[in-house]
Design an enzyme around this catalytic site. Structure first.
Site, PDB file in Angstrom:
ATOM      1  N   ASN A 170       0.835  -1.118   0.045  1.00 50.73           N
ATOM      2  CA  ASN A 170      -0.057   0.028   0.027  1.00 50.73           C
ATOM      3  C   ASN A 170       1.040   1.207  -0.009  1.00 50.73           C
ATOM      4  O   ASN A 170       0.698   2.246  -0.652  1.00 50.73           O
ATOM      5  CB  ASN A 170      -1.118   0.128   1.215  1.00 50.73           C
ATOM      6  CG  ASN A 170      -2.380  -0.808   0.946  1.00 50.73           C
ATOM      7  OD1 ASN A 170      -3.047  -0.422   0.020  1.00 50.73           O
ATOM      8  ND2 ASN A 170      -2.339  -2.136   1.400  1.00 50.73           N
ATOM      9  N   MET A 190       0.827  -2.856  12.467  1.00 53.21           N
ATOM     10  CA  MET A 190       0.091  -3.898  12.974  1.00 53.21           C
ATOM     11  C   MET A 190       0.290  -3.784  14.423  1.00 53.21           C
ATOM     12  O   MET A 190      -0.011  -4.479  15.259  1.00 53.21           O
ATOM     13  CB  MET A 190       1.020  -5.220  12.810  1.00 53.21           C
ATOM     14  CG  MET A 190       0.806  -5.708  11.393  1.00 53.21           C
ATOM     15  SD  MET A 190      -0.634  -5.806  10.703  1.00 53.21           S
ATOM     16  CE  MET A 190      -1.188  -7.342  11.778  1.00 53.21           C
ATOM     17  N   ARG A 191       0.417  -2.596  15.143  1.00 54.10           N
ATOM     18  CA  ARG A 191       0.204  -2.290  16.562  1.00 54.10           C
ATOM     19  C   ARG A 191      -0.904  -1.569  16.698  1.00 54.10           C
ATOM     20  O   ARG A 191      -1.480  -0.635  15.995  1.00 54.10           O
ATOM     21  CB  ARG A 191       1.586  -1.243  17.086  1.00 54.10           C
ATOM     22  CG  ARG A 191       2.796  -2.041  17.126  1.00 54.10           C
ATOM     23  CD  ARG A 191       3.889  -1.092  17.397  1.00 54.10           C
ATOM     24  NE  ARG A 191       3.696  -0.426  18.727  1.00 54.10           N
ATOM     25  CZ  ARG A 191       4.321  -1.190  19.938  1.00 54.10           C
ATOM     26  NH1 ARG A 191       4.933  -2.326  19.715  1.00 54.10           N
ATOM     27  NH2 ARG A 191       4.113  -0.730  21.005  1.00 54.10           N
ATOM     28  N   HIS A 249      -8.298  -1.040   6.020  1.00 52.85           N
ATOM     29  CA  HIS A 249      -8.692  -2.438   6.545  1.00 52.85           C
ATOM     30  C   HIS A 249      -9.046  -3.134   5.333  1.00 52.85           C
ATOM     31  O   HIS A 249     -10.018  -2.937   4.630  1.00 52.85           O
ATOM     32  CB  HIS A 249      -9.599  -2.282   7.499  1.00 52.85           C
ATOM     33  CG  HIS A 249     -10.099  -3.650   8.400  1.00 52.85           C
ATOM     34  ND1 HIS A 249      -9.142  -4.156   9.230  1.00 52.85           N
ATOM     35  CD2 HIS A 249     -10.970  -4.296   8.276  1.00 52.85           C
ATOM     36  CE1 HIS A 249      -9.741  -5.193   9.539  1.00 52.85           C
ATOM     37  NE2 HIS A 249     -10.707  -5.263   9.230  1.00 52.85           N
ATOM     38  N   GLU A 305     -12.034   3.555  18.625  1.00 54.81           N
ATOM     39  CA  GLU A 305     -12.486   1.970  18.444  1.00 54.81           C
ATOM     40  C   GLU A 305     -11.676   1.457  17.358  1.00 54.81           C
ATOM     41  O   GLU A 305     -11.473   1.844  16.307  1.00 54.81           O
ATOM     42  CB  GLU A 305     -13.752   2.034  17.635  1.00 54.81           C
ATOM     43  CG  GLU A 305     -14.856   2.209  18.988  1.00 54.81           C
ATOM     44  CD  GLU A 305     -16.236   2.400  18.390  1.00 54.81           C
ATOM     45  OE1 GLU A 305     -17.053   1.301  17.910  1.00 54.81           O
ATOM     46  OE2 GLU A 305     -16.443   3.466  17.921  1.00 54.81           O
ATOM     47  N   ASP A 343     -10.239  -0.664  14.086  1.00 54.81           N
ATOM     48  CA  ASP A 343     -10.858  -0.886  12.713  1.00 54.81           C
ATOM     49  C   ASP A 343     -12.493  -0.094  12.606  1.00 54.81           C
ATOM     50  O   ASP A 343     -13.169  -0.756  12.000  1.00 54.81           O
ATOM     51  CB  ASP A 343     -11.073  -2.158  12.497  1.00 54.81           C
ATOM     52  CG  ASP A 343      -9.565  -2.663  12.455  1.00 54.81           C
ATOM     53  OD1 ASP A 343      -8.597  -1.951  11.855  1.00 54.81           O
ATOM     54  OD2 ASP A 343      -9.159  -3.946  12.522  1.00 54.81           O
ATOM     55  N   GLU A 397      -7.303  -2.146  -2.699  1.00 57.06           N
ATOM     56  CA  GLU A 397      -6.572  -1.521  -1.763  1.00 57.06           C
ATOM     57  C   GLU A 397      -5.646  -0.396  -2.231  1.00 57.06           C
ATOM     58  O   GLU A 397      -5.653   0.894  -1.990  1.00 57.06           O
ATOM     59  CB  GLU A 397      -5.866  -2.106  -0.733  1.00 57.06           C
ATOM     60  CG  GLU A 397      -6.658  -3.488   0.313  1.00 57.06           C
ATOM     61  CD  GLU A 397      -5.970  -4.039   1.225  1.00 57.06           C
ATOM     62  OE1 GLU A 397      -4.959  -3.503   1.860  1.00 57.06           O
ATOM     63  OE2 GLU A 397      -6.215  -5.276   1.495  1.00 57.06           O
TER      64      GLU A 397
HETATM   65  C1  GRF Z   1      -3.330  -4.711   4.068  1.00 59.45           C
HETATM   66  O1  GRF Z   1      -3.958  -5.918   3.593  1.00 59.45           O
HETATM   67  C2  GRF Z   1      -4.056  -3.713   4.993  1.00 59.45           C
HETATM   68  O2  GRF Z   1      -5.468  -3.552   4.655  1.00 59.45           O
HETATM   69  C3  GRF Z   1      -3.766  -4.046   6.352  1.00 59.45           C
HETATM   70  O3  GRF Z   1      -2.299  -4.772   6.286  1.00 59.45           O
HETATM   71  C4  GRF Z   1      -2.045  -5.093   5.048  1.00 59.45           C
HETATM   72  C5  GRF Z   1      -0.884  -4.290   4.646  1.00 59.45           C
HETATM   73  O4  GRF Z   1      -0.443  -4.922   3.192  1.00 59.45           O
HETATM   74  N1  GRF Z   1      -4.256  -3.322   7.185  1.00 59.45           N
HETATM   75  P1  GRF Z   1       1.022  -4.196   2.810  1.00 59.45           P
HETATM   76  O5  GRF Z   1       1.952  -4.187   3.854  1.00 59.45           O
HETATM   77  O6  GRF Z   1       0.555  -2.821   2.449  1.00 59.45           O
HETATM   78  O7  GRF Z   1       1.242  -4.717   1.624  1.00 59.45           O
END
Ligand code: GRF
Length: 215
Positions: free
Chosen positions: A13, A89-90, A108, A142, A144, A173
């Site tokens: 992303n 991821m935190r 998300h 909250e 997500d 995405e």
């Molecule tokens: C994606 O699926 C996003 O929606 C989620 O974590 C993933 C991240 O993927 N929050 P990347 O690191 O952008 O490839």
């Protein structure tokens, strides 16, 4: 518009955003990419675009609060207009989120409020949903949740695996995140309570559901 991006992993992303900026589709710059994982491939992607990176090691901090205080201070040094969570991821503390109110966005891989939390694509598959998708939203306390900026609907096909569905969602995405950031950079996203309105956006494109082909 100045952006700081937070990542933990792959960074696809992040790459979609950097590519859109490089191609001149978004009038913004990313001044810093921060990761909580030293070996995130996203850090390499940032470097390949010439963007400064910073690894902030969670093991140096005794508590989540301590980490978040340091993280917030480092981000503020950049004086960003927008902080973008791209696979970070935190879980962020309430104190952190308060400091970046209306400036913090996340993506998300589901149509929230369905399938919040981890492994959203597997949750949708296991539930037997026929459609899922992805959501860009402002971050509130909250998990997500928070005002939705844009969603894309993606079909779930009978022979999908977690991997095939995740890949299909990921393609979208990579389209909706740059789109949301572009709208924000153009000051077109208005937050009203738990809703957002995007000025001059085209609403109402309905995906074709093959089950309805006779009607
Ligand atoms: C994606 O699926 C996003 O929606 C989620 O974590 C993933 C991240 O993927 N929050 P990347 O690191 O952008 O490839």
């Amino acid at each position: 518009m100045n952006i700081v991006v937070l990542i933990s992993g792959r960074g696809t992303n992040l790459e979609a955003i950097l590519k859109a900026i490089k191609e001149g589709k978004i009038n913004a710059r990313v001044s810093l990419v921060i990761s909580d994982k030293k070996d995130s491939s996203g850090l390499k992607i940032a470097e390949s675009y010439g963007i400064p990176t910073k690894f902030i090691d969670p093991s140096f901090f005794a508590s989540r609060k301590g980490y978040d205080i340091y993280l917030a201070a480092r981000i503020k040094k950049e004086n960003p207009d927008l902080v973008v969570l791209a696979g970070f991821m935190r879980i962020l503390s309430d104190e952190f989120i308060e400091q970046f109110e209306n400036k913090l966005i996340n993506i998300h891989p589901s149509l929230i409020p369905s399938f919040q939390g981890l492994k959203a694509q597997k949750q949708a598959l296991d539930y037997g949903s026929k459609f899922s998708g992805c959501t860009v939203h402002y971050v509130t306390k909250e998990l997500d949740n928070g005002p939705i900026i844009v969603q894309a609907v993606v079909p779930i096909l009978p022979d999908d695996t977690e991997e095939t569905l995740s890949n299909r969602i990921l393609e979208y995405e990579h389209r909706i995140y740059p789109q949301a950031i572009k709208w924000i950079s153009e000051n077109r996203v208005k937050i009203e309570g738990r809703k957002t309105f995007v000025e001059n956006a085209k609403y109402g494109t309905i995906p074709v559901n093959p089950d309805l082909e006779d009607f």
